[in-house]
Write a protein that holds these residues in place. Structure first.
Motif, PDB file in Angstrom:
ATOM      1  N   GLY A   1       0.456  13.941 -10.152  1.00 53.95           N
ATOM      2  CA  GLY A   1       1.227  15.160 -10.379  1.00 53.95           C
ATOM      3  C   GLY A   1       1.766  15.815  -9.117  1.00 53.95           C
ATOM      4  N   PHE A   2       1.641  15.128  -7.979  1.00 53.90           N
ATOM      5  CA  PHE A   2       2.201  15.686  -6.742  1.00 53.90           C
ATOM      6  C   PHE A   2       3.713  15.445  -6.667  1.00 53.90           C
ATOM      7  CE2 PHE A   2      -2.180  14.706  -5.095  1.00 53.90           C
ATOM      8  CZ  PHE A   2      -2.513  15.980  -4.667  1.00 53.90           C
ATOM      9  N   VAL A   3       4.405  16.360  -6.026  1.00 52.80           N
ATOM     10  CA  VAL A   3       5.762  16.068  -5.556  1.00 52.80           C
ATOM     11  C   VAL A   3       5.564  15.218  -4.304  1.00 52.80           C
ATOM     12  CG1 VAL A   3       7.853  17.052  -4.556  1.00 52.80           C
ATOM     13  CG2 VAL A   3       6.688  18.237  -6.423  1.00 52.80           C
ATOM     14  N   VAL A   4       6.181  14.051  -4.263  1.00 55.36           N
ATOM     15  CA  VAL A   4       5.918  13.134  -3.148  1.00 55.36           C
ATOM     16  C   VAL A   4       7.075  13.122  -2.155  1.00 55.36           C
ATOM     17  CG1 VAL A   4       5.384  10.755  -2.498  1.00 55.36           C
ATOM     18  CG2 VAL A   4       4.508  11.681  -4.649  1.00 55.36           C
TER      19      VAL A   4
ATOM     20  N   LEU B   1       0.841  -1.207   0.000  1.00 54.50           N
ATOM     21  CA  LEU B   1       0.000   0.000   0.000  1.00 54.50           C
ATOM     22  C   LEU B   1       0.873   1.254   0.000  1.00 54.50           C
ATOM     23  CD1 LEU B   1      -2.700   1.398   0.072  1.00 54.50           C
ATOM     24  CD2 LEU B   1      -2.811   1.043   2.541  1.00 54.50           C
ATOM     25  N   ARG B   2       1.968   1.217   0.743  1.00 54.45           N
ATOM     26  CA  ARG B   2       2.883   2.363   0.780  1.00 54.45           C
ATOM     27  C   ARG B   2       3.343   2.711  -0.651  1.00 54.45           C
ATOM     28  NH1 ARG B   2       6.280   4.418   5.228  1.00 54.45           N
ATOM     29  NH2 ARG B   2       7.894   5.666   4.239  1.00 54.45           N
ATOM     30  N   ARG B   3       3.714   1.682  -1.364  1.00 57.48           N
ATOM     31  CA  ARG B   3       4.168   1.880  -2.742  1.00 57.48           C
ATOM     32  C   ARG B   3       3.041   2.428  -3.622  1.00 57.48           C
ATOM     33  NH1 ARG B   3       8.463   0.067  -5.336  1.00 57.48           N
ATOM     34  NH2 ARG B   3       8.344  -0.050  -7.588  1.00 57.48           N
ATOM     35  N   GLU B   4       1.855   1.867  -3.428  1.00 58.88           N
ATOM     36  CA  GLU B   4       0.704   2.309  -4.223  1.00 58.88           C
ATOM     37  C   GLU B   4       0.404   3.793  -3.955  1.00 58.88           C
ATOM     38  OE1 GLU B   4      -2.747  -0.142  -3.535  1.00 58.88           O
ATOM     39  OE2 GLU B   4      -3.981   1.054  -4.923  1.00 58.88           O
ATOM     40  N   LEU B   5       0.483   4.186  -2.678  1.00 55.22           N
ATOM     41  CA  LEU B   5       0.213   5.591  -2.320  1.00 55.22           C
ATOM     42  C   LEU B   5       1.218   6.521  -3.000  1.00 55.22           C
ATOM     43  CD1 LEU B   5      -0.405   5.047   1.502  1.00 55.22           C
ATOM     44  CD2 LEU B   5      -2.104   5.893  -0.110  1.00 55.22           C
ATOM     45  N   ILE B   6       2.478   6.129  -2.960  1.00 55.83           N
ATOM     46  CA  ILE B   6       3.525   6.969  -3.570  1.00 55.83           C
ATOM     47  C   ILE B   6       3.307   7.060  -5.079  1.00 55.83           C
ATOM     48  CG2 ILE B   6       6.020   7.129  -4.060  1.00 55.83           C
ATOM     49  CD1 ILE B   6       6.485   5.814  -1.277  1.00 55.83           C
ATOM     50  N   GLN B   7       3.061   5.910  -5.680  1.00 56.29           N
ATOM     51  CA  GLN B   7       2.912   5.915  -7.147  1.00 56.29           C
ATOM     52  C   GLN B   7       1.675   6.682  -7.583  1.00 56.29           C
ATOM     53  OE1 GLN B   7       3.185   1.685  -7.967  1.00 56.29           O
ATOM     54  NE2 GLN B   7       5.370   1.881  -8.448  1.00 56.29           N
ATOM     55  N   GLU B   8       0.579   6.492  -6.856  1.00 54.38           N
ATOM     56  CA  GLU B   8      -0.658   7.172  -7.235  1.00 54.38           C
ATOM     57  C   GLU B   8      -0.492   8.692  -7.084  1.00 54.38           C
ATOM     58  OE1 GLU B   8      -3.098   5.778  -8.724  1.00 54.38           O
ATOM     59  OE2 GLU B   8      -4.352   7.592  -8.783  1.00 54.38           O
ATOM     60  N   ALA B   9       0.159   9.102  -5.981  1.00 53.97           N
ATOM     61  CA  ALA B   9       0.374  10.543  -5.773  1.00 53.97           C
ATOM     62  C   ALA B   9       1.250  11.113  -6.894  1.00 53.97           C
ATOM     63  CB  ALA B   9       1.013  10.789  -4.405  1.00 53.97           C
ATOM     64  N   ARG B  10       2.261  10.361  -7.275  1.00 58.30           N
ATOM     65  CA  ARG B  10       3.114  10.809  -8.387  1.00 58.30           C
ATOM     66  C   ARG B  10       2.308  10.914  -9.682  1.00 58.30           C
ATOM     67  NH1 ARG B  10       8.887  10.971  -9.043  1.00 58.30           N
ATOM     68  NH2 ARG B  10       8.430  11.029 -11.262  1.00 58.30           N
TER      69      ARG B  10
ATOM     70  N   ILE C   1      13.567   3.493   2.769  1.00 60.12           N
ATOM     71  CA  ILE C   1      14.067   4.658   2.017  1.00 60.12           C
ATOM     72  C   ILE C   1      14.301   4.263   0.553  1.00 60.12           C
ATOM     73  CG2 ILE C   1      16.070   6.203   1.727  1.00 60.12           C
ATOM     74  CD1 ILE C   1      16.332   6.087   4.863  1.00 60.12           C
ATOM     75  N   GLU C   2      14.987   3.152   0.377  1.00 63.94           N
ATOM     76  CA  GLU C   2      15.308   2.740  -1.008  1.00 63.94           C
ATOM     77  C   GLU C   2      14.042   2.436  -1.803  1.00 63.94           C
ATOM     78  OE1 GLU C   2      18.290  -0.213  -0.355  1.00 63.94           O
ATOM     79  OE2 GLU C   2      19.778   1.343   0.065  1.00 63.94           O
ATOM     80  N   GLN C   3      13.109   1.745  -1.162  1.00 67.20           N
ATOM     81  CA  GLN C   3      11.875   1.388  -1.883  1.00 67.20           C
ATOM     82  C   GLN C   3      11.036   2.629  -2.189  1.00 67.20           C
ATOM     83  OE1 GLN C   3       9.770  -1.805   0.021  1.00 67.20           O
ATOM     84  NE2 GLN C   3      11.478  -3.213  -0.200  1.00 67.20           N
ATOM     85  N   ASP C   4      10.994   3.581  -1.260  1.00 69.66           N
ATOM     86  CA  ASP C   4      10.199   4.804  -1.496  1.00 69.66           C
ATOM     87  C   ASP C   4      10.777   5.607  -2.656  1.00 69.66           C
ATOM     88  OD1 ASP C   4       8.708   4.062   0.664  1.00 69.66           O
ATOM     89  OD2 ASP C   4       9.234   5.754   1.945  1.00 69.66           O
ATOM     90  N   LEU C   5      12.101   5.730  -2.676  1.00 70.81           N
ATOM     91  CA  LEU C   5      12.730   6.488  -3.763  1.00 70.81           C
ATOM     92  C   LEU C   5      12.483   5.800  -5.091  1.00 70.81           C
ATOM     93  CD1 LEU C   5      16.087   7.438  -1.993  1.00 70.81           C
ATOM     94  CD2 LEU C   5      14.204   8.999  -2.542  1.00 70.81           C
TER      95      LEU C   5
END
Ligand SMILES: O=C(O)[C@H](CS(=O)(=O)O)OP(=O)(O)O
Length: 277
Positions: free
Chosen positions: A142-145, A130-139, A167-171
């Protein structure tokens, strides 16, 4: 904001950081403020006095929900006109995740004009998928994440290996920077001891394995923390949870214009100190 400038390797410590202080738009040397309820006139004063020194402003916790729509809109517009990224506190996103309405939350944040989003799990539990999905969806929206690593509960220290993996996975998922939790207090949380001093071993371990320190924003609400991070990593270290009333003072620290870092001005490359030319 230009996102794709090359980053320095983690171990490039700027021993001579001045006059190399970066100007906006910049990808490192970022200052992020926590806003706990500034009024419109205070916001106007802030950007007039310090706009060039502010990169991100977070409307702390759930404060974004307590303003009228016109005030919130006004605040967002003022900040964006000064090239300041604005986003709601990570806590609000966490509430939306808890309620299962994070897509609607992101859509409404976009609609009113927020330019960035923080993905955090300081209070809730977030699985990696879910963390990954949230980051990708926000990106994708068009958001700066910005993502954040660390728990808000006092004296809970995530193992460094776990922090590094996150950290590595979020980036990799698309986060622009990863915030290291420090809360407003800067005490007994993240990399900070009960008295606010930095847990040096934790920082060393983190840095040994990261490709670039520029990927991190250190929440550093206390002057002692700002000073230590600037002394260690140079004037372009990314700092967060700075108080709006202290942004000019923090910029002085970065530029060696305060006792604690004054030695930086004793450098032949430093321009002569003159108030106006
Ligand atoms: O603004 C928030 O939601 C909190 C505030 S604090 O850092 O816990 O004081 O921070 P966040 O880093 O966005 O989770």
């Amino acid at each position: 904001m230009t996102e794709f400038l090359p980053q320095r390797p983690w171990n490039t410590i700027i021993s001579d950081p001045l006059p190399g202080r970066f100007s906006k738009p910049r990808t490192c040397g970022l200052s992020m403020l926590i806003d706990k309820g500034l009024g419109i006139r205070e916001t106007l004063d802030l950007v007039e006095m310090a706009g060039p020194y502010i990169d991100f402003l977070k409307l702390g916790f759930g404060t974004a929900m307590l303003y009228s729509k016109s005030i919130l809109q006004n605040k967002i517009n003022i900040l964006r006109e000064h090239d300041i990224q604005i986003y709601p506190g990570g806590t609000l996103l966490e509430a939306a995740v808890l309620q299962g309405c994070w897509q609607e939350f992101m859509r409404s944040a976009k609609k009113i004009g927020f330019s960035a989003i923080e993905i955090s799990d300081g209070t809730i539990t977030l699985d990696r998928k879910l963390r990954r999905e949230l980051i990708q969806e926000a990106r994708n929206m068009g958001f700066v994440v910005l993502s954040e690593v660390g728990k808000k509960e006092t004296n809970v220290h995530l193992p460094i290996e776990e922090q590094l993996e996150t950290i590595e996975q979020d980036l990799e998922a698309g986060a622009f920077k990863v915030i290291i939790e420090g809360r407003e207090s800067g005490k007994s949380v993240g990399v900070y001891e009960a008295n606010g001093s930095i847990r040096k071993d934790d920082v060393d371990q983190l840095l040994e394995q990261l490709k670039s320190i520029d990927s991190l924003i250190w929440e550093a609400p206390l002057k002692s923390q700002q000073e230590e991070l600037i002394s260690r990593f140079g004037s372009n270290v990314n700092l967060g949870n700075l108080a709006p009333s202290e942004i000019i003072s923090v910029e002085c620290l970065r530029r060696g214009l305060r006792s604690d870092t004054l030695r930086l001005t004793n450098n032949p490359l430093y321009p002569p100190v003159m108030i106006v030319e």
